[in-house]
Design a protein around this motif. Structure first.
Motif, PDB file in Angstrom:
ATOM      1  N   GLN A   1       0.873  -1.116   0.034  1.00 17.36           N
ATOM      2  CA  GLN A   1       0.023  -0.071   0.118  1.00 17.36           C
ATOM      3  C   GLN A   1       0.873   1.424  -0.081  1.00 17.36           C
ATOM      4  O   GLN A   1       2.032   1.143   0.113  1.00 17.36           O
TER       5      GLN A   1
ATOM      6  N   ASP B   1      -5.865   3.253   2.308  1.00 13.18           N
ATOM      7  CA  ASP B   1      -7.050   3.302   2.880  1.00 13.18           C
ATOM      8  C   ASP B   1      -7.041   2.696   4.352  1.00 13.18           C
ATOM      9  O   ASP B   1      -7.474   1.405   4.358  1.00 13.18           O
TER      10      ASP B   1
ATOM     11  N   LYS C   1     -12.793  12.817  -3.908  1.00 10.06           N
ATOM     12  CA  LYS C   1     -12.059  11.389  -3.853  1.00 10.06           C
ATOM     13  C   LYS C   1     -12.346  11.232  -5.643  1.00 10.06           C
ATOM     14  O   LYS C   1     -13.413  11.296  -6.213  1.00 10.06           O
TER      15      LYS C   1
ATOM     16  N   LYS D   1      -9.417   5.266  -6.638  1.00  6.09           N
ATOM     17  CA  LYS D   1      -8.855   4.492  -5.618  1.00  6.09           C
ATOM     18  C   LYS D   1      -7.549   5.232  -4.937  1.00  6.09           C
ATOM     19  O   LYS D   1      -6.741   5.255  -5.860  1.00  6.09           O
ATOM     20  N   GLY D   2      -7.630   5.632  -3.907  1.00  6.24           N
ATOM     21  CA  GLY D   2      -6.216   6.152  -3.389  1.00  6.24           C
ATOM     22  C   GLY D   2      -5.893   7.260  -3.833  1.00  6.24           C
ATOM     23  O   GLY D   2      -4.950   8.076  -3.353  1.00  6.24           O
TER      24      GLY D   2
END
Length: 436
Positions: free
Chosen positions: A19, A46, A66, A69-70
Motif C-alpha cells: 500500500q 485506505d 475522491k 482509488k487512493g
C-alpha cells in the motif's frame, strides 16, 4: 471489537502489492493546509489512521474530493479556524498522533495552530518537545493547558533562524519544515530527520514553490517564500509493509513476490533481513522471496559474536520493523539480540510469543534475546490481543506460521496501519477470517 481467526501452518504463494506509505501520508496530508490551491495526492492508503486525518481536514473546512482509488484532491481555501478551539476538535485531534503535524502549516499560514495531546500507539513516551521548540525558535509563542492537555502556538510572522534539533524526530522535522517554508528569511535545521518520507514531503513542497535545499541530508536550508501553490503528488510504497511481507514469506516458508517496492528507498532493510538468513532477490523493482524449505540461518558478526539488530534514525534500521524481525528470528537457526532503543514499551508483546512457544529472553524493556527453533518446533496457536500496529502484524505473522487456529482480538490496531489485510492475505492463500 473485531477479531481475526487464523488457521496457520499453510504455505502462501503469489504476489502482493504494498500500500501507500502510512507515515508519508500523515505528513503529506497536513501539507495541503499550506496553500489555498488544489493539491492532488495519489496512492493514499485506505487505513484507519489516514482516514481519521482526512476527516479531520474536512472538519477544518478543507474541500476534499475522491477522484479514484487512493486518489483525492484537497483545497484549503476556506479553513475554519474556529473549529480549532471547539470541543469537537479536542476529541477529534486526540484520536490520532499524526494530527500534531497540522500545527506547523496552520501556524505558518494563519498565525496560530492548536492541538490536543495526540493519541497513537502505546509504545512508550513520545515527546512533543522537538516540535514546539522548533516552532518557538521560529518566533512562535507557546502555551499549554495542563487541565485540558491542549497545546497552542501563535505568531504574527515567523522568522527564519538556525536550529540544532535535540533529536532527529521525523514528525518534528516535518512540522518545522512546513512552518519554515512560509517564514521570513532563511531557516537552517541541523540534525534533521532524512527518511525517504520526509524527502518526499520536501520534494512536494519544492514543487509547490518552496525553496528547500539539502533534501536527503541531516541539514536542511529553507529560504522562506510568501506563498505556495498546488501540485500533484504520488506517495511511495510503505516500507514497513514491505518488511512485513518479507518476514511473512520466511516464517511460512512461502514463495512471494512483493511488487513495485521502490528499491532505492528501502535503505538497509533488505540487508538486515539477509543477515537473518533470508534470501531477498531484486527483480526489477520487485522483491522475490523464494520458499525457505530448509529454513534460514542468522549470521554472526565477523568476530563470531552474536548478531545484534537495533533501530536508529534513517539511514539506520527503522524501529517499526524490529517487531517483525523479532518474530522472524523465533524460527531461525541461531540467536540474535534485538535492541529497541527508541521506545521502552514496544517489546512487551513478546510474552504472547513466549506463550506460543518461542524462546525469548526479555533482558529489559529495550532488549530481547531470541533463540531460534529452526522450525524443529512450531509455534502454538492461541488467543491474543494486538497492543499496537506493529506488534499486531507481528502476532499475525506468528499465527500464520503456527499449527492450529489462533484468534487475534483488538484488530482495529492492525487496521490502523494495514489496508484490507485479511482480503489481501487470502488472495495469496492465507486462511484468515474477520469476525466482527
Amino acid at each position: 471489537m473485531g477479531t481475526f481467526k487464523i488457521e496457520g501452518g499453510h504455505q502462501l504463494k503469489g504476489s502482493i502489492q504494498p500500500q501507500g506509505a502510512k507515515n508519508e501520508a500523515l505528513q503529506i496530508l497536513c501539507a495541503v493546509l499550506l496553500t489555498p490551491e488544489v493539491v492532488t495526492i495519489n496512492n493514499i492508503p485506505d487505513i484507519v489512521d489516514v482516514n481519521k486525518l482526512i476527516k479531520l481536514l474536512g472538519n477544518l473546512g478543507v474541500k476534499i474530493e475522491k477522484i479514484g482509488k487512493g486518489s483525492y484532491t484537497f483545497q484549503a481555501d476556506e479553513v475554519d479556524l474556529e473549529y480549532l478551539e471547539s470541543d469537537a476538535f479536542k476529541v477529534d485531534g486526540r484520536g490520532l498522533r499524526g494530527s500534531i503535524m497540522i500545527v506547523g502549516p496552520l501556524l505558518a499560514r494563519f498565525g496560530k495552530g492548536y492541538i490536543p495531546k495526540p493519541g497513537g500507539d502505546k509504545i512508550g513516551r513520545r515527546r512533543l518537545d522537538t516540535h514546539f521548540e522548533g516552532l518557538i525558535n521560529l518566533g512562535a509563542k507557546f502555551r499549554y493547558s495542563k487541565e485540558e492537555q491542549f497545546y497552542g502556538v501563535e505568531a504574527d510572522r515567523l522568522k527564519g533562524t538556525y536550529m540544532l534539533l535535540e533529536e532527529a524526530s521525523v514528525t518534528g522535522t516535518a512540522n518545522i519544515v512546513m512552518a519554515a517554508v512560509l517564514a521570513e528569511g532563511q531557516t537552517t535545521i541541523y540534525n534533521a530527520a532524512c527518511e525517504p518520507y520526509l524527502q518526499q514531503l520536501c520534494k512536494m513542497l519544492n514543487r509547490m514553490g518552496a525553496k528547500i535545499s539539502g533534501v536527503g541530508s541531516n541539514m536542511l536550508i529553507i529560504d522562506g517564500v510568501e506563498s505556495l501553490g498546488g501540485t500533484d503528488h504520488t506517495m511511495l510504497p510503505d516500507m514497513i509493509e514491505i518488511g512485513s511481507w518479507i518476514g511473512l514469506a520466511a516464517m511460512t516458508k512461502s514463495e512471494l513476490t512483493i511488487k513495485n517496492v521502490s528499491w532505492n528507498d528501502l535503505g538497509i532493510i533488505p540487508s538486515v533481513f539477509r543477515k537473518l538468513g533470508i534470501t531477498v532477490e531484486k527483480q526489477g523493482d520487485d522483491i522475490h522471496i523464494p520458499a525457505h524449505t530448509n529454513g534460514y540461518e542468522i549470521q554472526s558478526f565477523i568476530d563470531g559474536s552474536i548478531l545484534t539488530i537495533s533501530d536508529a534514525p534513517w539511514p539506520g534500521f527503522t524501529p517499526d520493523l524490529l517487531s517483525i524481525v523479532l518474530v522472524v528470528a523465533t524460527q531461525a537457526r541461531g540467536s540474535v539480540l534485538i535492541h529497541q532503543k527508541m521506545f521502552e514499551s514496544r517489546l512487551f508483546f513478546v510474552d504472547k510469543l513466549i506463550d506460543m512457544g518461542a524462546k525469548i529472553i526479555l533482558c529489559d524493556p529495550h532488549r530481547a534475546t531470541v533463540i531460534g527453533h529452526d522450525f524443529k518446533s512450531t509455534l502454538k496457536a492461541m488467543t491474543m490481543t494486538s497492543p499496537d500496529i506493529r506488534a499486531g502484524i507481528s502476532l499475525l505473522i506468528a499465527a500464520l506460521s503456527a499449527k492450529g487456529t489462533s484468534t487475534i482480538q483488538n484488530i482495529e490496531q492492525i487496521d490502523r496501519g494495514y489496508e484490507n489485510i485479511d482480503e489481501r492475505l487470502r488472495a495469496i492463500g492465507a486462511k484468515i477470517e474477520r469476525v466482527e
